[in-house]
Motif scaffolding. Structure first.
Motif, PDB file in Angstrom:
ATOM      1  N   PRO A  39       0.785  -1.236   0.000  1.00 21.13           N
ATOM      2  CA  PRO A  39       0.000   0.000   0.000  1.00 21.13           C
ATOM      3  C   PRO A  39       0.815   1.284   0.000  1.00 21.13           C
ATOM      4  CG  PRO A  39      -0.005  -0.974   2.164  1.00 21.13           C
ATOM      5  CD  PRO A  39       0.704  -1.942   1.257  1.00 21.13           C
ATOM      6  N   ILE A  40       2.064   1.254   0.404  1.00 20.61           N
ATOM      7  CA  ILE A  40       2.846   2.487   0.547  1.00 20.61           C
ATOM      8  C   ILE A  40       4.051   2.521  -0.382  1.00 20.61           C
ATOM      9  CG2 ILE A  40       4.050   3.989   2.188  1.00 20.61           C
ATOM     10  CD1 ILE A  40       1.110   3.542   2.932  1.00 20.61           C
ATOM     11  N   MET A  41       4.870   1.489  -0.374  1.00 21.30           N
ATOM     12  CA  MET A  41       6.098   1.462  -1.174  1.00 21.30           C
ATOM     13  C   MET A  41       6.409   0.037  -1.611  1.00 21.30           C
ATOM     14  SD  MET A  41       8.775   1.986   2.065  1.00 21.30           S
ATOM     15  CE  MET A  41       9.597   3.250   1.213  1.00 21.30           C
ATOM     16  N   ASN A  42       7.121  -0.100  -2.724  1.00 21.51           N
ATOM     17  CA  ASN A  42       7.389  -1.417  -3.297  1.00 21.51           C
ATOM     18  C   ASN A  42       8.377  -2.257  -2.515  1.00 21.51           C
ATOM     19  OD1 ASN A  42       5.603  -1.113  -5.409  1.00 21.51           O
ATOM     20  ND2 ASN A  42       7.116  -0.123  -6.710  1.00 21.51           N
ATOM     21  N   ASP A  43       9.229  -1.679  -1.697  1.00 17.56           N
ATOM     22  CA  ASP A  43      10.229  -2.437  -0.954  1.00 17.56           C
ATOM     23  C   ASP A  43       9.698  -3.014   0.362  1.00 17.56           C
ATOM     24  OD1 ASP A  43      12.155  -2.105  -2.873  1.00 17.56           O
ATOM     25  OD2 ASP A  43      13.198  -0.481  -1.847  1.00 17.56           O
ATOM     26  N   VAL A  44       8.457  -2.742   0.671  1.00 25.60           N
ATOM     27  CA  VAL A  44       7.850  -3.218   1.916  1.00 25.60           C
ATOM     28  C   VAL A  44       6.467  -3.785   1.592  1.00 25.60           C
ATOM     29  CG1 VAL A  44       6.998  -2.537   4.197  1.00 25.60           C
ATOM     30  CG2 VAL A  44       9.095  -1.512   3.294  1.00 25.60           C
ATOM     31  N   VAL A  45       6.161  -4.947   2.166  1.00 24.88           N
ATOM     32  CA  VAL A  45       4.837  -5.529   1.974  1.00 24.88           C
ATOM     33  C   VAL A  45       4.122  -5.655   3.316  1.00 24.88           C
ATOM     34  CG1 VAL A  45       5.395  -6.795  -0.131  1.00 24.88           C
ATOM     35  CG2 VAL A  45       5.717  -7.911   2.061  1.00 24.88           C
ATOM     36  N   VAL A  46       2.804  -5.585   3.245  1.00 23.40           N
ATOM     37  CA  VAL A  46       1.964  -5.866   4.400  1.00 23.40           C
ATOM     38  C   VAL A  46       1.356  -7.238   4.147  1.00 23.40           C
ATOM     39  CG1 VAL A  46      -0.029  -5.158   5.765  1.00 23.40           C
ATOM     40  CG2 VAL A  46       1.480  -3.420   4.770  1.00 23.40           C
ATOM     41  N   VAL A  47       1.545  -8.129   5.113  1.00 22.29           N
ATOM     42  CA  VAL A  47       1.068  -9.509   4.994  1.00 22.29           C
ATOM     43  C   VAL A  47      -0.131  -9.675   5.919  1.00 22.29           C
ATOM     44  CG1 VAL A  47       1.708 -11.937   5.191  1.00 22.29           C
ATOM     45  CG2 VAL A  47       3.453 -10.246   4.593  1.00 22.29           C
ATOM     46  N   CYS A  48      -1.197 -10.259   5.371  1.00 26.06           N
ATOM     47  CA  CYS A  48      -2.389 -10.519   6.177  1.00 26.06           C
ATOM     48  C   CYS A  48      -2.956 -11.878   5.803  1.00 26.06           C
ATOM     49  CB  CYS A  48      -3.435  -9.427   5.967  1.00 26.06           C
ATOM     50  SG  CYS A  48      -4.135  -9.368   4.301  1.00 26.06           S
ATOM     51  N   ASP A  49      -3.992 -12.305   6.518  1.00 24.14           N
ATOM     52  CA  ASP A  49      -4.716 -13.530   6.202  1.00 24.14           C
ATOM     53  C   ASP A  49      -5.630 -13.228   5.012  1.00 24.14           C
ATOM     54  OD1 ASP A  49      -6.398 -15.752   6.047  1.00 24.14           O
ATOM     55  OD2 ASP A  49      -6.965 -15.709   8.155  1.00 24.14           O
ATOM     56  N   ARG A  50      -5.424 -13.928   3.909  1.00 24.28           N
ATOM     57  CA  ARG A  50      -6.191 -13.707   2.678  1.00 24.28           C
ATOM     58  C   ARG A  50      -7.695 -13.799   2.930  1.00 24.28           C
ATOM     59  NH1 ARG A  50      -4.836 -13.968  -2.543  1.00 24.28           N
ATOM     60  NH2 ARG A  50      -2.813 -14.886  -2.064  1.00 24.28           N
ATOM     61  N   GLN A  51      -8.119 -14.618   3.859  1.00 28.62           N
ATOM     62  CA  GLN A  51      -9.542 -14.817   4.119  1.00 28.62           C
ATOM     63  C   GLN A  51      -9.968 -14.201   5.460  1.00 28.62           C
ATOM     64  OE1 GLN A  51      -9.174 -19.032   3.788  1.00 28.62           O
ATOM     65  NE2 GLN A  51      -9.809 -19.061   1.655  1.00 28.62           N
ATOM     66  N   GLY A  52      -9.196 -13.237   5.933  1.00 23.44           N
ATOM     67  CA  GLY A  52      -9.484 -12.645   7.236  1.00 23.44           C
ATOM     68  C   GLY A  52     -10.874 -12.053   7.357  1.00 23.44           C
ATOM     69  N   LYS A  53     -11.325 -11.343   6.338  1.00 23.88           N
ATOM     70  CA  LYS A  53     -12.662 -10.747   6.389  1.00 23.88           C
ATOM     71  C   LYS A  53     -13.738 -11.825   6.355  1.00 23.88           C
ATOM     72  CE  LYS A  53     -11.235  -6.567   4.065  1.00 23.88           C
ATOM     73  NZ  LYS A  53     -10.151  -6.945   3.179  1.00 23.88           N
ATOM     74  N   GLU A  54     -13.560 -12.811   5.476  1.00 25.73           N
ATOM     75  CA  GLU A  54     -14.544 -13.889   5.378  1.00 25.73           C
ATOM     76  C   GLU A  54     -14.626 -14.695   6.670  1.00 25.73           C
ATOM     77  OE1 GLU A  54     -12.214 -13.307   3.020  1.00 25.73           O
ATOM     78  OE2 GLU A  54     -13.522 -12.507   1.452  1.00 25.73           O
ATOM     79  N   LYS A  55     -13.507 -14.799   7.377  1.00 28.16           N
ATOM     80  CA  LYS A  55     -13.494 -15.509   8.666  1.00 28.16           C
ATOM     81  C   LYS A  55     -14.071 -14.656   9.780  1.00 28.16           C
ATOM     82  CE  LYS A  55      -9.306 -18.221   7.700  1.00 28.16           C
ATOM     83  NZ  LYS A  55      -7.862 -18.348   8.068  1.00 28.16           N
ATOM     84  N   GLY A  56     -14.322 -13.374   9.493  1.00 30.49           N
ATOM     85  CA  GLY A  56     -14.859 -12.478  10.506  1.00 30.49           C
ATOM     86  C   GLY A  56     -13.830 -11.964  11.479  1.00 30.49           C
ATOM     87  N   LYS A  57     -12.554 -11.942  11.084  1.00 35.78           N
ATOM     88  CA  LYS A  57     -11.520 -11.404  11.976  1.00 35.78           C
ATOM     89  C   LYS A  57     -11.755  -9.913  12.181  1.00 35.78           C
ATOM     90  CE  LYS A  57      -7.933 -14.800  11.165  1.00 35.78           C
ATOM     91  NZ  LYS A  57      -6.513 -15.015  10.865  1.00 35.78           N
ATOM     92  N   MET A  58     -11.345  -9.448  13.341  1.00 28.65           N
ATOM     93  CA  MET A  58     -11.568  -8.046  13.690  1.00 28.65           C
ATOM     94  C   MET A  58     -10.822  -7.106  12.742  1.00 28.65           C
ATOM     95  SD  MET A  58     -11.438  -8.283  17.856  1.00 28.65           S
ATOM     96  CE  MET A  58     -10.998  -6.581  17.992  1.00 28.65           C
ATOM     97  N   PRO A  59     -11.436  -5.968  12.395  1.00 30.41           N
ATOM     98  CA  PRO A  59     -10.729  -4.965  11.609  1.00 30.41           C
ATOM     99  C   PRO A  59      -9.491  -4.507  12.359  1.00 30.41           C
ATOM    100  CG  PRO A  59     -13.045  -4.408  11.800  1.00 30.41           C
ATOM    101  CD  PRO A  59     -12.789  -5.548  12.732  1.00 30.41           C
ATOM    102  N   ASN A  60      -8.425  -4.233  11.622  1.00 30.82           N
ATOM    103  CA  ASN A  60      -7.163  -3.904  12.265  1.00 30.82           C
ATOM    104  C   ASN A  60      -6.703  -2.502  11.863  1.00 30.82           C
ATOM    105  OD1 ASN A  60      -4.588  -3.795  13.271  1.00 30.82           O
ATOM    106  ND2 ASN A  60      -3.988  -5.812  12.587  1.00 30.82           N
ATOM    107  N   ARG A  61      -6.202  -2.361  10.645  1.00 28.34           N
ATOM    108  CA  ARG A  61      -5.682  -1.079  10.180  1.00 28.34           C
ATOM    109  C   ARG A  61      -6.289  -0.779   8.806  1.00 28.34           C
ATOM    110  NH1 ARG A  61      -3.560  -2.157  14.757  1.00 28.34           N
ATOM    111  NH2 ARG A  61      -1.656  -1.167  15.479  1.00 28.34           N
ATOM    112  N   PHE A  62      -6.387   0.528   8.499  1.00 30.46           N
ATOM    113  CA  PHE A  62      -6.888   0.937   7.185  1.00 30.46           C
ATOM    114  C   PHE A  62      -5.882   0.611   6.094  1.00 30.46           C
ATOM    115  CE2 PHE A  62      -9.518   3.797   9.779  1.00 30.46           C
ATOM    116  CZ  PHE A  62     -10.755   3.528   9.203  1.00 30.46           C
ATOM    117  N   TYR A  63      -6.399   0.267   4.944  1.00 29.29           N
ATOM    118  CA  TYR A  63      -5.609   0.054   3.728  1.00 29.29           C
ATOM    119  C   TYR A  63      -6.115   1.061   2.721  1.00 29.29           C
ATOM    120  CZ  TYR A  63      -3.774  -2.193  -0.480  1.00 29.29           C
ATOM    121  OH  TYR A  63      -3.111  -2.460  -1.645  1.00 29.29           O
ATOM    122  N   PHE A  64      -5.286   2.010   2.344  1.00 29.53           N
ATOM    123  CA  PHE A  64      -5.682   3.004   1.357  1.00 29.53           C
ATOM    124  C   PHE A  64      -5.196   2.522   0.001  1.00 29.53           C
ATOM    125  CE2 PHE A  64      -5.428   5.100   5.393  1.00 29.53           C
ATOM    126  CZ  PHE A  64      -6.575   5.867   5.413  1.00 29.53           C
TER     127      PHE A  64
END
Length: 137
Positions: A39-64
């Protein structure tokens, strides 16, 4: 060798931690199948659970950026990462993930350091929060 990363859990301040390299340790931290975004720069990635929303995991941080389920904040369309996220280096030309530099740690702690959602979900982990926006700060 350990990798320096930032781990942000829902409702908590982010922390700089050292983790074992490899996708297995990332899967354990995020609790599921890995999804990588830049979301911010190519040299850094944010890793999350691909199915986090479908699993109903709590919202964490905004992704712009361009993701599947948009929300509106301050008149801007945004999405959220659900569940724990890991911010980790990913250098061009390298196949492996890498430690964050000090300047990357500073930048991403400024962006993701503080929680962005309330923490009292009263047992709603697993609920479909996508249509209920009453829990956002």
């Amino acid at each position: 060798m350990k990798l320096k990363v930032i781990i942000a859990r829902p409702g908590e301040k982010a922390a700089v931690e050292e983790i074992a390299p490899g996708y297995g340790s990332l899967e354990q931290i995020v609790g599921g199948e890995l999804e990588f975004s830049t979301p911010i720069m190519n040299d850094v990635v944010v890793v999350c659970d691909r199915q986090g929303k479908e699993k109903g995991k709590m919202p964490n941080r905004f992704y712009f950026g361009d993701m599947s389920i948009p929300f509106i904040r301050d008149g801007q369309e945004v999405d959220v990462f659900a569940g724990t996220i890991v911010i980790i280096g990913h250098r061009k030309g390298k196949e492996m993930l890498d430690s964050l530099t000090e300047s990357e740690v500073d930048l991403f702690m400024d962006i993701y350091g503080e929680p962005q959602f309330i923490t009292d979900w009263r047992g709603l982990e697993g609920a479909d929060y996508r249509n209920d926006r009453s829990h956002y700060v």
